[in-house]
Enzyme design. Structure first.
Site, short mmCIF file in Angstrom:
data_model
loop_
_atom_site.label_atom_id
_atom_site.label_comp_id
_atom_site.label_asym_id
_atom_site.label_seq_id
_atom_site.Cartn_x
_atom_site.Cartn_y
_atom_site.Cartn_z
N GLU A 1 2.84 29.15 -21.88
CA GLU A 1 3.69 28.07 -21.39
C GLU A 1 4.02 28.18 -19.91
OE1 GLU A 1 6.26 26.53 -24.31
OE2 GLU A 1 7.86 26.03 -22.90
N ASP B 1 5.27 28.78 -26.18
CA ASP B 1 6.50 29.28 -26.79
C ASP B 1 6.62 28.78 -28.22
OD1 ASP B 1 6.90 30.24 -24.30
OD2 ASP B 1 8.74 29.10 -23.88
N ASP C 1 8.60 27.30 -30.24
CA ASP C 1 9.66 26.37 -30.60
C ASP C 1 9.05 24.97 -30.61
OD1 ASP C 1 9.33 25.71 -27.90
OD2 ASP C 1 11.08 26.85 -27.27
N TYR D 1 13.18 37.88 -17.36
CA TYR D 1 13.17 36.41 -17.45
C TYR D 1 14.55 35.87 -17.82
CZ TYR D 1 11.37 31.82 -18.39
OH TYR D 1 11.14 30.48 -18.34
#
Length: 855
Positions: free
Chosen positions: A10, A114, A116, A330
């Site tokens: 991503e 990712d 999600d 991050y």
DNA sequence: GCAAGGTC
């Protein structure tokens, strides 16, 4: 047979770390539009070449087609049924091209987005830009990696257990995008157009509505409403004074406080008469204050606001800088639990070098227990320091303070809990019961490194059960109940999180939004105080349709799209149904807007009563008024017409000249700042360009609408039009024409009618006029230059000359170009550049002038 | 000029 596998993450940082893990550190990196990491290995039993790259978040964005972009001609209600289009989110990054390029010749695609819903949606955006370009081979070609942490075991396991992307989850995101867009834009355009220009002191250019920003605002306004509705009440409390061994003991009355003064006085009397206070029981208990969990984004934003006084948007920016320069991990994560296998030793080892907490980290290395608790969402680990840095290395300021906090929080999360002993004594006087508590620290634990979390309070003096202490005095303390204060930003973040408004990555954006729209302002202590406009809006929603500003709007949408994600409902059906609900709400809102308008009327002054008389209206021939609060505009009280103006400057009357097209008086607009240009405009033409296709200049500054000033007007009969004032094509921009500024004397100048390019003419000029003659060489309009007496730079001392400022070298050398490369040097430069200029540019001369560039 | 969601 060898296969080529394309892997896509991503964001660049993740593609780098995943490639690192999958290749055992053997990947070679190269730069394309985005980084690509390559290595060799095997894939599903075949020898394979791997190429890992990334996108940068969503590849595409949703919007309405151009036909629906005009605020004047599009009925906002029609937006609910309007088509939508997707276009590249960030065309400059060339993500689509990058993917297509890298996909060429690949046999397999592995999606590492990712895990999600948004990531699932991006999977399909990637598929759209890769599969068509890949080689065809038999069998499954597209795979989805599912991972819950960026750790070697997780990543290698995910590569072994590849699945397929989930279309339902991706469709749920498409549905959300369409609903947010249609609903947000329809309400925003409607209420903006309704209120804009109606009130003189309403300083907002856009009155936006959104399923996240509006409930966020409503939280702030609700608190304001509680505060205004609050009725303070008097209360009384009995406070006996006692002490032991010279130490005063603070006691709390068992009845707390009474709202009846007479009764309180009675108790005061009883206690006074008792004279002594007896200790009836004493007990001690060990209590603990838990060390913090791992730090996630929302928690960081809360503390940055409440502890460091930093705006969430600023905190995010700072954290990102620290991340990209390798000091922090991050910074966008929901996880507050460290993933299994997290290498605490590595971080501690690095922290050991730190001059302030190095010793503490060293000590923790041998003694810490891995943190338990918190929540591992599987996105990224909690935010931790990566490299040791001092205040000087980070340049102090917010950067250092945020880093300092994150580092201490990390060390705190590995430290023992803080423990202390709480002693409670019960005391009685007369029949009344009182209590006193004392605390004494036992083990500081994490508070050693996070001293602001240390336990406060003092120990009680030694007391014995049954012991009696003399009461020296009995106060009757009077107080008033007080309303809560405005929400702190940190509390607001907490409310947003609780109600699912926004995400860890967008919470800061929404708060920033309502600040920028002038709905709230941040006051001392980072409290969020709604403005008159913010309060009026929310009260309006409450009067018309309460639900519009409640967090349930979002929750409802989430629930609906959840059905799609779970495969329980068709996307089309859900979208149509939900759109229908919103469209109904919208229509109702439109019919009841006068309720909100009534509130606006009470809070803002109508245009008719504000503004200064400026220029004549071409329709009624009466004077119009200038509203100088932003957005600056002109208002005709007779015709009830509002005319927009460019922003970021001032206007004044232009010698009472009239526009030959519509009779409106022309005004002069001067852009603020050094070298700000001045140009004439007819207020009516500016808003209603009389010529099809005449090109517009966008207003400078906030909320400026594009309009057409005289310098862009192609009218050949009007002395102010660019047709009459043009000198030559702009050497800086594609479309502009350099026009003479007829009022710029004594510092005569010419400006581009499109960009900020300008040329100062020779300083010793007395007057300048456009000549009817054209330069034989370049077709530029020639200027008649009158020099001041005795200041002529001309060889023969002549007082005037009619010359081409481009081709007459003597004159050109005396001119100064700004906001562009020096045109004097360029005109004899490298020859023709770029495309020829003939026939290009809207609103340009049919027989276009040559530009400086063409020499 | 408009939403919210990714990320830079």
């Amino acid at each position: 047979m060898k296969c080529t596998v394309l892997l896509v993450a991503e964001k660049p940082s993740l593609s780098q770390s995943i490639a690192q893990i999958l290749s055992n550190g053997k990947a070679h990196s190269r730069r394309s539009f985005l980084d690509v990491h390559e290595w060799s290995g095997s894939f599903r039993g075949q020898s394979a070449h791997f190429k890992m790259t990334s996108v940068m978040g969503h590849v595409m964005s949703i919007d309405f087609p151009p036909k629906y972009q005009n605020w004047e001609t599009t009925d906002p209600a029609s937006l609910f049924d309007a088509p939508t289009i997707k276009s590249e989110s960030n065309p400059k990054a060339h993500v689509c091209k990058h993917l297509q390029q890298e996909a060429r010749g690949c046999t397999h695609l592995v999606l590492w987005l990712d895990c999600d819903r948004e990531g699932e949606n991006i999977c399909f955006e990637v598929i759209e830009n890769t599969v068509k370009w890949m080689a065809r081979v038999p069998g499954q070609q597209v795979f989805r990696a599912r991972f819950s942490a960026i750790s070697a075991p997780e990543i290698t396991a995910a590569m072994e257990m590849l699945g397929e992307p989930n279309r339902c989850e991706a469709l749920a995101v498409d549905a959300r995008q369409e609903l947010d867009l249609k609903c947000g834009v329809a309400f925003t355009r409607f209420q903006t157009r309704f209120f804009q220009g109606k009130y003189g002191n309403l300083d907002a250019s856009v009155i936006s509505y959104g399923p996240c920003q509006t409930p966020t605002l409503a939280f702030c306004v609700q608190r304001h409403q509680i505060m205004t509705a609050f009725q303070p009440e008097d209360f009384w409390s009995v406070r006996p004074h006692i002490s032991k061994a010279g130490q005063r003991i603070d006691v709390e009355w068992g009845r707390g406080r009474l709202f009846d003064q007479g009764a309180a006085q009675l108790f005061q009397q009883l206690v006074k008469e008792a004279r002594m206070m007896r200790c009836t029981s004493i007990s001690s208990k060990e209590e603990r204050r838990q060390r913090p969990h791992g730090l996630n984004t929302v928690e960081m934003l809360k503390i940055a606001s409440s502890g460091l006084g930093m705006a969430p948007a600023q905190a995010m920016r700072t954290a990102e800088v620290l991340y990209t320069s390798g000091y922090l991990s991050y910074p966008r994560t929901e996880s507050s639990a460290y993933p299994p296998g997290f290498d605490f030793q590595e971080v501690l080892d690095e922290m050991r070098r730190h001059p302030i907490w190095g010793d503490y980290a060293q000590h923790l290395m041998g003694t810490f227990t891995p943190p338990k608790g918190g929540n591992d969402v599987g996105d990224h680990p909690p935010i931790t320091p990566i490299a040791s840095a001092t205040e000087a290395e980070l340049g102090g300021g917010d950067t250092w303070r945020l880093y300092d906090y994150v580092a201490r929080h990390f060390l705190g999360s590995l430290s023992p809990d803080c423990t202390f002993t709480r002693t409670t004594a019960l005391l009685s006087a007369g029949q009344e019961v009182f209590s006193a508590t004392g605390t004494s620290p036992k083990r500081p634990g994490f508070t050693a490194v996070m001293p602001w979390r240390a336990v406060e309070g003092e120990p009680l003096p030694p007391l014995q059960e049954g012991e009696a202490l003399p009461i020296t005095e009995v106060d009757l303390k009077q107080g008033k109940t007080s309303p809560p204060d405005y929400l702190t930003e940190s509390e607001l973040i907490g409310l947003m999180e609780k109600h699912g408004i926004g995400t860890d990555a967008s919470i800061a954006v929404h708060i920033n939004n309502i600040c920028e729209r002038n709905y709230v302002s941040i006051q001392a202590g980072r409290r969020v105080v709604p403005t008159e406009l913010g309060i009026t809006l929310v009260r309006g929603y409450q009067l018309i349709d309460q639900e519009l500003c409640l967090p349930q709007v979002r929750a409802h949408v989430e629930k609906q799209i959840g059905l799609i994600a779970e495969g329980k409902a068709e996307k089309e059906a859900v979208v149509l149904h939900t759109l229908d609900q919103f469209a109904q709400k919208f229509r109702y809102f439109v019919t009841k807007i006068d309720r909100m308008d009534a509130l606006f009327e009470a809070s803002f002054s109508p245009l008719a009563s504000s503004g200064k008389v400026l220029s004549k209206c071409g329709k009624c021939l009466r004077y119009m008024k200038l509203i100088s609060v932003r957005p600056m505009r002109i208002y005709c009280p007779t015709c009830e017409e509002v005319l927009n103006l460019p922003q970021g400057g001032t206007v004044k009357l232009y010698k009472g000249l009239e526009c030959p097209l519509d009779g409106y008086e022309i005004v002069l607009f001067s852009l603020s700042g050094p070298d700000g240009k001045t140009y004439a405009l007819c207020p009516f033409c500016y808003n209603n360009p009389p010529f099809e296709g005449a090109h517009k200049v966008s207003g400078q500054g906030a909320g400026g609408k594009a309009g057409m000033p005289c310098t862009l007007c192609p009218h050949t009969g009007c002395p102010h039009s660019f047709m009459r004032m043009r000198v030559t094509a702009c050497p800086e921009c594609e479309e502009g024409t350099v026009v003479l500024d007829p009022v710029s004397g004594p510092k005569w100048r010419m400006d581009c009618n499109t960009c900020s390019f300008l040329i100062y003419l020779p300083e010793t000029l007395h007057a300048v006029k456009l000549s009817k003659k054209r330069c034989q060489e370049c077709e530029s309009a020639m200027l008649r230059l009158d020099f001041k007496r005795g200041a002529s730079p001309l060889p023969d001392g002549a007082a005037d000359i009619t010359a081409c400022v481009v081709c007459n070298e003597l004159v050109a050398k005396l001119c100064t170009a700004k906001h562009g490369r020096s045109y004097v040097n360029r005109r004899r430069g490298s020859g023709r550049r770029g495309r020829g200029r003939r026939g290009r540019g809207r609103g340009r001369d049919a027989n276009p002038l040559l530009s400086f560039r063409d020499f």
